[in-house]
Motif scaffolding. Structure first.
Motif, PDB file in Angstrom:
ATOM      1  N   GLU A  95       0.826  -1.213   0.000  1.00 45.06           N
ATOM      2  CA  GLU A  95       0.000   0.000   0.000  1.00 45.06           C
ATOM      3  C   GLU A  95       0.862   1.265   0.000  1.00 45.06           C
ATOM      4  O   GLU A  95       0.490   2.279  -0.607  1.00 45.06           O
ATOM      5  CB  GLU A  95      -0.946  -0.017   1.196  1.00 45.06           C
ATOM      6  CG  GLU A  95      -2.053  -1.058   1.061  1.00 45.06           C
ATOM      7  CD  GLU A  95      -3.114  -0.942   2.135  1.00 45.06           C
ATOM      8  OE1 GLU A  95      -4.293  -1.152   1.815  1.00 45.06           O
ATOM      9  OE2 GLU A  95      -2.752  -0.639   3.303  1.00 45.06           O
ATOM     10  N   LYS A  96       2.013   1.213   0.666  1.00 42.14           N
ATOM     11  CA  LYS A  96       2.933   2.353   0.665  1.00 42.14           C
ATOM     12  C   LYS A  96       3.457   2.593  -0.759  1.00 42.14           C
ATOM     13  O   LYS A  96       3.532   3.747  -1.227  1.00 42.14           O
ATOM     14  CB  LYS A  96       4.097   2.067   1.616  1.00 42.14           C
ATOM     15  CG  LYS A  96       5.218   3.107   1.590  1.00 42.14           C
ATOM     16  CD  LYS A  96       4.743   4.480   2.051  1.00 42.14           C
ATOM     17  CE  LYS A  96       5.902   5.449   2.300  1.00 42.14           C
ATOM     18  NZ  LYS A  96       6.717   5.701   1.092  1.00 42.14           N
ATOM     19  N   LEU A  97       3.796   1.518  -1.472  1.00 42.41           N
ATOM     20  CA  LEU A  97       4.264   1.641  -2.853  1.00 42.41           C
ATOM     21  C   LEU A  97       3.153   2.153  -3.769  1.00 42.41           C
ATOM     22  O   LEU A  97       3.407   2.914  -4.711  1.00 42.41           O
ATOM     23  CB  LEU A  97       4.786   0.299  -3.363  1.00 42.41           C
ATOM     24  CG  LEU A  97       6.124  -0.185  -2.780  1.00 42.41           C
ATOM     25  CD1 LEU A  97       6.454  -1.569  -3.311  1.00 42.41           C
ATOM     26  CD2 LEU A  97       7.251   0.791  -3.110  1.00 42.41           C
ATOM     27  N   ASN A 112       9.811   1.387 -12.042  1.00 44.97           N
ATOM     28  CA  ASN A 112      10.395   0.685 -10.894  1.00 44.97           C
ATOM     29  C   ASN A 112       9.330   0.276  -9.880  1.00 44.97           C
ATOM     30  O   ASN A 112       9.319  -0.850  -9.377  1.00 44.97           O
ATOM     31  CB  ASN A 112      11.439   1.585 -10.233  1.00 44.97           C
ATOM     32  CG  ASN A 112      12.157   0.900  -9.086  1.00 44.97           C
ATOM     33  OD1 ASN A 112      12.517  -0.268  -9.184  1.00 44.97           O
ATOM     34  ND2 ASN A 112      12.353   1.613  -7.987  1.00 44.97           N
ATOM     35  N   LEU A 113       8.409   1.195  -9.589  1.00 45.91           N
ATOM     36  CA  LEU A 113       7.355   0.923  -8.609  1.00 45.91           C
ATOM     37  C   LEU A 113       6.401  -0.165  -9.096  1.00 45.91           C
ATOM     38  O   LEU A 113       5.972  -1.018  -8.318  1.00 45.91           O
ATOM     39  CB  LEU A 113       6.583   2.214  -8.303  1.00 45.91           C
ATOM     40  CG  LEU A 113       7.329   3.250  -7.451  1.00 45.91           C
ATOM     41  CD1 LEU A 113       6.627   4.595  -7.491  1.00 45.91           C
ATOM     42  CD2 LEU A 113       7.479   2.760  -6.015  1.00 45.91           C
ATOM     43  N   ASN A 114       6.083  -0.143 -10.384  1.00 40.80           N
ATOM     44  CA  ASN A 114       5.205  -1.184 -10.937  1.00 40.80           C
ATOM     45  C   ASN A 114       5.847  -2.569 -10.831  1.00 40.80           C
ATOM     46  O   ASN A 114       5.174  -3.561 -10.542  1.00 40.80           O
ATOM     47  CB  ASN A 114       4.858  -0.879 -12.394  1.00 40.80           C
ATOM     48  CG  ASN A 114       3.685   0.084 -12.520  1.00 40.80           C
ATOM     49  OD1 ASN A 114       2.723  -0.006 -11.744  1.00 40.80           O
ATOM     50  ND2 ASN A 114       3.743   0.992 -13.475  1.00 40.80           N
ATOM     51  N   GLU A 115       7.166  -2.628 -11.059  1.00 39.19           N
ATOM     52  CA  GLU A 115       7.879  -3.906 -10.932  1.00 39.19           C
ATOM     53  C   GLU A 115       7.842  -4.407  -9.487  1.00 39.19           C
ATOM     54  O   GLU A 115       7.611  -5.591  -9.225  1.00 39.19           O
ATOM     55  CB  GLU A 115       9.325  -3.739 -11.399  1.00 39.19           C
ATOM     56  CG  GLU A 115       9.472  -3.569 -12.901  1.00 39.19           C
ATOM     57  CD  GLU A 115      10.914  -3.319 -13.315  1.00 39.19           C
ATOM     58  OE1 GLU A 115      11.773  -3.168 -12.409  1.00 39.19           O
ATOM     59  OE2 GLU A 115      11.187  -3.262 -14.536  1.00 39.19           O
ATOM     60  N   GLN A 116       8.080  -3.480  -8.541  1.00 38.49           N
ATOM     61  CA  GLN A 116       8.046  -3.846  -7.119  1.00 38.49           C
ATOM     62  C   GLN A 116       6.655  -4.295  -6.694  1.00 38.49           C
ATOM     63  O   GLN A 116       6.500  -5.259  -5.945  1.00 38.49           O
ATOM     64  CB  GLN A 116       8.499  -2.667  -6.260  1.00 38.49           C
ATOM     65  CG  GLN A 116       9.972  -2.303  -6.396  1.00 38.49           C
ATOM     66  CD  GLN A 116      10.364  -1.191  -5.449  1.00 38.49           C
ATOM     67  OE1 GLN A 116      10.272  -1.341  -4.230  1.00 38.49           O
ATOM     68  NE2 GLN A 116      10.799  -0.068  -6.001  1.00 38.49           N
ATOM     69  N   LEU A 117       5.632  -3.577  -7.180  1.00 37.66           N
ATOM     70  CA  LEU A 117       4.252  -3.930  -6.836  1.00 37.66           C
ATOM     71  C   LEU A 117       3.868  -5.299  -7.382  1.00 37.66           C
ATOM     72  O   LEU A 117       3.198  -6.093  -6.699  1.00 37.66           O
ATOM     73  CB  LEU A 117       3.287  -2.866  -7.378  1.00 37.66           C
ATOM     74  CG  LEU A 117       3.229  -1.555  -6.579  1.00 37.66           C
ATOM     75  CD1 LEU A 117       2.510  -0.480  -7.375  1.00 37.66           C
ATOM     76  CD2 LEU A 117       2.540  -1.769  -5.231  1.00 37.66           C
ATOM     77  N   GLN A 118       4.328  -5.596  -8.591  1.00 35.98           N
ATOM     78  CA  GLN A 118       4.019  -6.901  -9.188  1.00 35.98           C
ATOM     79  C   GLN A 118       4.648  -8.037  -8.380  1.00 35.98           C
ATOM     80  O   GLN A 118       4.003  -9.061  -8.134  1.00 35.98           O
ATOM     81  CB  GLN A 118       4.536  -6.945 -10.633  1.00 35.98           C
ATOM     82  CG  GLN A 118       4.128  -8.209 -11.388  1.00 35.98           C
ATOM     83  CD  GLN A 118       4.571  -8.180 -12.845  1.00 35.98           C
ATOM     84  OE1 GLN A 118       5.046  -7.153 -13.346  1.00 35.98           O
ATOM     85  NE2 GLN A 118       4.423  -9.297 -13.534  1.00 35.98           N
ATOM     86  N   LYS A 119       5.890  -7.821  -7.947  1.00 34.53           N
ATOM     87  CA  LYS A 119       6.568  -8.847  -7.141  1.00 34.53           C
ATOM     88  C   LYS A 119       5.882  -9.029  -5.796  1.00 34.53           C
ATOM     89  O   LYS A 119       5.667 -10.159  -5.333  1.00 34.53           O
ATOM     90  CB  LYS A 119       8.037  -8.473  -6.930  1.00 34.53           C
ATOM     91  CG  LYS A 119       8.814  -9.542  -6.158  1.00 34.53           C
ATOM     92  CD  LYS A 119      10.228  -9.149  -5.895  1.00 34.53           C
ATOM     93  CE  LYS A 119      10.992 -10.269  -5.189  1.00 34.53           C
ATOM     94  NZ  LYS A 119      10.341 -10.718  -3.935  1.00 34.53           N
ATOM     95  N   LEU A 120       5.541  -7.912  -5.138  1.00 38.18           N
ATOM     96  CA  LEU A 120       4.884  -7.999  -3.831  1.00 38.18           C
ATOM     97  C   LEU A 120       3.516  -8.663  -3.937  1.00 38.18           C
ATOM     98  O   LEU A 120       3.107  -9.398  -3.035  1.00 38.18           O
ATOM     99  CB  LEU A 120       4.747  -6.608  -3.205  1.00 38.18           C
ATOM    100  CG  LEU A 120       5.996  -6.011  -2.553  1.00 38.18           C
ATOM    101  CD1 LEU A 120       5.680  -4.644  -1.967  1.00 38.18           C
ATOM    102  CD2 LEU A 120       6.556  -6.924  -1.471  1.00 38.18           C
ATOM    103  N   GLU A 121       2.824  -8.424  -5.038  1.00 37.75           N
ATOM    104  CA  GLU A 121       1.512  -9.058  -5.221  1.00 37.75           C
ATOM    105  C   GLU A 121       1.659 -10.573  -5.319  1.00 37.75           C
ATOM    106  O   GLU A 121       0.863 -11.324  -4.741  1.00 37.75           O
ATOM    107  CB  GLU A 121       0.830  -8.511  -6.475  1.00 37.75           C
ATOM    108  CG  GLU A 121      -0.589  -9.046  -6.649  1.00 37.75           C
ATOM    109  CD  GLU A 121      -1.355  -8.352  -7.764  1.00 37.75           C
ATOM    110  OE1 GLU A 121      -2.367  -8.922  -8.222  1.00 37.75           O
ATOM    111  OE2 GLU A 121      -0.944  -7.249  -8.183  1.00 37.75           O
ATOM    112  N   GLU A 122       2.687 -11.029  -6.042  1.00 34.46           N
ATOM    113  CA  GLU A 122       2.945 -12.470  -6.127  1.00 34.46           C
ATOM    114  C   GLU A 122       3.323 -13.029  -4.755  1.00 34.46           C
ATOM    115  O   GLU A 122       2.884 -14.121  -4.376  1.00 34.46           O
ATOM    116  CB  GLU A 122       4.052 -12.757  -7.146  1.00 34.46           C
ATOM    117  CG  GLU A 122       3.678 -12.461  -8.584  1.00 34.46           C
ATOM    118  CD  GLU A 122       2.443 -13.207  -9.034  1.00 34.46           C
ATOM    119  OE1 GLU A 122       2.373 -14.433  -8.780  1.00 34.46           O
ATOM    120  OE2 GLU A 122       1.540 -12.581  -9.615  1.00 34.46           O
TER     121      GLU A 122
END
Length: 359
Positions: free
Chosen positions: A56-58, A86-96
């Motif tokens: 949620e912070k991202l 960069n943020l979209n990549e991090q969000l995708q990883k965190l979602e997985e």
């Protein structure tokens, strides 16, 4: 993020708040069993909510970056575009990561285990192979810093074991070794073969999570206890007192025995640990059959008759048939180098459970 996933995460957050409030209640703290269960549930939820908070912070940072795209300064716009990628990549990883964290954890994963290895098909060579498997698990336990406690030993006439049972104690032992149950097949020239022909033999492995009193209630009236003198290799008498203990659970017919300790009291306690583990395993098997767990069929049922793995000595090859995993390092695996093999099994199981969760 899918709306359904976000709803589940918000529900988990509310559940964690409820548990935190309950754990502050003095009445709950006085109930050891309830306090223990709530603490375990909290330990499972904490990493989920920590990851969700990061997510949620991202998301908030991403919204801020998108607003920066409207800035008049080209450098700021360039920075915003890089940040968005960069943020979209991090969000995708965190979602997985969150999807994986939401998969129900096996409640037995942190438990110690009771292991039983038997020589099966192949006579003396099967017993020798059972001894090789025992040594393999001992080496692996040593590498992990786990403790091993012997329960029962029945030696083969030319080496190895017709039966050996033992307990392995340590953090996450069951999570690492729970897929070892089943028939292990060996292909090699036996020491007992004079003509140099390759034989196929099998030994069975049964891995059971250690069960506590709160997991399994045993009525003392259901037990028949025998005591006898301990026997060593080749039948030699190693104890002149009747310190060995055999316990029969009358309702199920399950029999356990132990002669590794000099004290009858210690051997009886080890027998009770073994009995609780076996009864707990039976209970779990019955529940799984009622549910009709399809995933167990894909990964392997753990039944003794199921050939789960082949150890081919001439080609230095080990194949796990459940996941089609083959490596050319049998020599290292027999020395306890099991992590790659176990990691592959755990990853396959996780993938199957993730697929089931998202259907």
């Amino acid at each position: 993020m899918e709306n359904e996933l976000r709803i589940r995460l918000n529900q988990a957050r509310e559940k964690l708040k409820e548990i935190d409030e309950k754990l502050m209640d003095s009445n709950i703290m006085s109930d050891i069993s309830l306090f223990k269960n709530l603490s375990k549930e909290k330990a499972n939820l904490d990493p989920i909510i920590e990851t969700f908070d990061k997510f949620e912070k991202l998301e908030s940072d991403l919204e801020d970056a998108k607003l920066m795209l409207n800035d008049q300064d080209e450098e700021i716009v360039k920075f915003a575009k890089e940040s968005i990628v960069n943020l979209n990549e991090q969000l995708q990883k965190l979602e997985e990561d969150l999807k994986v964290l939401l998969i129900p954890k096996d409640p037995n994963d942190d438990k110690n285990i009771v292991v039983e290895i038997r020589g099966a098909v192949g006579g003396d060579e099967a017993n020798i192979f059972a001894g090789d498997l025992f040594r393999m698990y001992v080496k692996y336990a040593e590498k992990k810093g786990w403790k091993l406690q012997m329960i029962e030993e029945s030696y083969g006439s030319v080496g190895g074991y017709s039966l050996v049972s033992f307990m392995i104690k340590g953090h996450g032992v069951y999570s690492r070794l729970k897929f070892e149950s089943g028939a292990h097949r060996v292909q090699r020239v036996p020491k007992t073969e004079a003509n140099g022909r390759i034989h196929t033999s099998t030994a069975t492995v049964l891995v059971m999570p250690e069960a506590e009193d709160i997991d399994i209630q045993i009525n003392p009236a259901d037990l028949h206890v025998d005591t006898y003198r301990s026997q060593g290799a080749g039948g030699q008498n190693v104890n002149k007192t009747e310190s060995a203990v055999r316990i029969t659970h009358i309702p199920t017919g399950v029999v356990v025995s132990c002669q590794t300790e000099k004290s009858q009291i210690q051997n009886r306690e080890i027998c009770m640990q073994m009995l609780r583990a076996k009864l707990y395993a039976l209970k779990e098997q019955e529940q799984a059959e009622k549910i009709g767990n399809e995933r167990r069929l894909k990964v392997g049922t753990g039944e003794r008759s199921e050939k789960i793995r082949t150890y081919n000595y001439p080609q230095n090859r080990v194949t796990d048939h459940r996941i089609g995993y083959t490596v050319q390092k049998l020599d290292r695996i027999m020395e306890g180098d099991l992590d790659d093999l176990l990691d592959a099994l755990i990853a396959y199981d996780l993938k199957e459970r993730l697929t089931s969760e998202t259907k």
